[in-house]
Every structure is written in C-alpha cells, then in structure tokens.
Scaffold this active site. Structure first.
Site, PDB file in Angstrom:
ATOM      1  N   HIS A  71      24.705  27.560  55.071  1.00 53.18           N
ATOM      2  CA  HIS A  71      26.209  26.597  55.908  1.00 53.18           C
ATOM      3  C   HIS A  71      26.683  25.535  54.608  1.00 53.18           C
ATOM      4  CE1 HIS A  71      29.208  25.641  59.057  1.00 53.18           C
ATOM      5  NE2 HIS A  71      28.897  25.144  58.447  1.00 53.18           N
ATOM      6  N   HIS A  90      29.076  22.717  52.959  1.00 50.69           N
ATOM      7  CA  HIS A  90      30.265  21.768  52.641  1.00 50.69           C
ATOM      8  C   HIS A  90      30.509  21.741  51.192  1.00 50.69           C
ATOM      9  CE1 HIS A  90      31.565  21.157  57.258  1.00 50.69           C
ATOM     10  NE2 HIS A  90      30.512  22.251  57.592  1.00 50.69           N
ATOM     11  N   CYS A 127      33.323  17.553  60.546  1.00 50.64           N
ATOM     12  CA  CYS A 127      32.620  17.341  62.192  1.00 50.64           C
ATOM     13  C   CYS A 127      32.921  16.046  62.541  1.00 50.64           C
ATOM     14  CB  CYS A 127      31.315  17.124  62.022  1.00 50.64           C
ATOM     15  SG  CYS A 127      30.956  17.155  63.631  1.00 50.64           S
ATOM     16  N   ASN A 165      34.630  23.312  54.617  1.00 51.30           N
ATOM     17  CA  ASN A 165      32.962  24.230  54.262  1.00 51.30           C
ATOM     18  C   ASN A 165      33.855  24.526  52.999  1.00 51.30           C
ATOM     19  OD1 ASN A 165      31.291  25.018  57.018  1.00 51.30           O
ATOM     20  ND2 ASN A 165      33.935  24.102  57.582  1.00 51.30           N
TER      21      ASN A 165
END
Length: 310
Positions: free
Chosen positions: A206, A208, A239, A248
């Site tokens: 994951h 960003h 966030c 992202n």
C-alpha cells in the site's frame, strides 16, 4: 507477460477519508458503483470507525445495504477494534481489513491505542472469527516505512510485527507506506524481511505518492514478486491523523503502467479516467493521478479528461 496483478481499490475509504468536502451517502454509493463498472473486484468500501472522528466515513451501514454483493467481488470493511468487527459482521462485508500501526506514536493518535494493544485487538477478532465465523481478515501494518511522530521505522521492528501478525492467523498482510516516505530499494528490502519473518504469508503493498515515489515503489514491489497492490482512483487519499500525508497511487496510473508493461489487470482505463474526472468535479479539484490529467496512450486506448467530461 501473462502475469496478473490484483489491484485493491481503496478510493471509497482511504481515498475519501481526508477530503475536506463531505460527500452525501448517495454520492459515495455512486462512486462505488462506478468503480465496479471500471472492473474493481476488491473494494475497500466502508470504514467502521467513529464518524465523529472521521466524518467522511459516516453512513457505512447504509452504503453496504445499498450495494448488494456481486459474484466474485469482495466488499472490504476497515476495522480497528471488536466494535468495528461487530459492525462489519452485521453489515455483511466479504472481508475485514484490520489496521495495526507499526509505532506507538501513530497508533495513539490514529487509533487511541499502542501497537501492542492493536495487536491484541487483532488477536481477539481472529479468535472470535474462529469461534463464531465471519469473513476473512486481512491486516494492514501502517507506517511500515516511516512515522510522522516517531520517525524512522526499523526493518527489524516491521519484521517482528509481521511475524506476530502472521502467528495470529490472517489471510493477508499489507505493508503500508502511510505517509509516502519509502523508496524502491527499501521496498525490496522490507518485502524480503517480511518473507523471512512469515514465509507462508500472502503479502500486499500500500503506497502513497506524497514524495512522488509511489509508482516507483509499486514497480519495485512487482519486481520483488508482489501480486497485490492497493490504489485509489484519481490518486485520492491521505490520513487525517498524519500531517502532510497525501494521496495513494492512482489506480489509473498503476493500471496504465502495468498494462503497458504487459501485465493483466481487471480494469478498464477509459472508465477509470471517467470516474476520476467525475469525482474531481464533486470535490472541486483536479485529479492527482497523472493519467486522468494527460489521458492514456495511444489516444484510442483511453479518452482524455476533456473527452471524458464532454
């Protein structure tokens, strides 16, 4: 190549949670429906968090009720604790994604709990699933490359947490660069360390794009053998508890890169661009993802943003 890369679409959750514009429930539902039409099969659909802390995530139960399950699709619910697990069960999610923060500094600000307390919560949820049933559980280890409060996160700490999470028994473990500080070489090293710590674990990544390294990191992960990556249509994300954390990697950017390289995805690039352009209109800002700004190539492969909005 015929290798398929699975892209988990996180736009409806991670993508929207940091936006200043609060969308109506109906708009969130339409976003998810559009993503389904784009070819998304695993979608982080809702977050079972307190809407007073994250108002963008309000209406989780209504969203789930409005989106019946489709064959071959997984509607993922984000879960932080047992209360969230109860809501996830009641809503009928096909998957629960439980977040564990790699540092106490981020964990206390993001979830009001230390890393050890979050691991204990994950273990309690896993025990309940074993005894009572429920959807598969994946675990995301956030700030696995760096923390905005505690600074650098060591590879040894990440490996130890991966081993601890794997011992609990989850379907998949994700390493998350929550604030976008990773580089391709560190990505390769962390993947190798995670594999040594949990040889049988299925890994997901994951990323960003806060510092413009997101796609390079995704490339490094694919080169290291990772077959599952998170991405967000339009490059949405961030966030609310991480200063300066931005979006992202864009789903359309990732799809474009992978398919140009000969990999398979389930996505329609034209429709991703259309969806990102539509969402940018709701939010009142251009999409962060480059492909939605520039269009695909060759031109016949995907319409430009101007054509998509016409």
């Amino acid at each position: 190549m015929s290798r398929r890369i699975e892209i988990v679409e996180v736009g409806p959750r991670d993508g929207l949670q940091n936006e200043k514009t609060l969308l109506e429930t109906g708009q969130k539902i339409e976003f998810i429906e559009r993503l389904r039409a784009c070819g998304a099969r695993r979608i982080e659909t809702v977050s079972f968090v307190n809407p007073r802390r994250v108002p963008q995530m309000a209406g989780a139960e209504e969203i789930m009720a409005a989106l019946p399950a489709l064959p071959g699709e997984s509607r993922i619910g984000l879960v932080l604790n047992e209360r969230g697990w109860d809501r996830c069960l009641a809503a009928g999610c096909e998957e629960a994604n439980v977040v564990v923060c790699a540092t106490d500094g981020f964990g206390i600000r993001n979830q009001g709990a230390s890393t050890a307390e979050q691991v204990a919560a994950l273990a309690a949820i896993a025990r309940r699933r074993e005894l009572e049933g429920g959807p598969p559980i994946s675990a995301t280890l956030s700030v696995a490359f760096g923390c905005p409060f505690d600074g650098e996160v060591s590879e040894a700490r990440v490996a130890a947490l991966v081993a601890e999470i794997d011992a609990i028994g989850v379907a998949e473990i994700a390493l998350a660069d929550t604030i976008g500080v990773a580089d391709p070489w560190t990505v390769r090293s962390r993947i190798e360390a995670a594999r040594k710590a949990a040889p049988g674990a299925k890994l997901r990544m994951h990323f960003h794009d806060t510092r413009n390294t997101g796609l390079a990191n995704a490339f490094a992960a694919v080169e290291a053998g990772i077959d599952v990556l998170d991405a967000s249509c339009g490059g949405l994300g961030g966030c609310p508890f991480a200063p300066a954390a931005t979006g992202n990697i864009g789903t359309e950017d990732l799809v474009y890169m992978l398919e140009r390289g000969g990999f398979e995805t389930t996505y329609d690039l034209d429709k991703l661009i259309e969806t990102a352009t539509w969402m940018s209109g709701l939010l009142g800002k251009p999409p962060a993802a480059s492909v939605s700004r520039a269009g695909g190539f060759p031109a016949s492969a995907a319409r430009t943003p101007e054509q998509a909005s016409a």
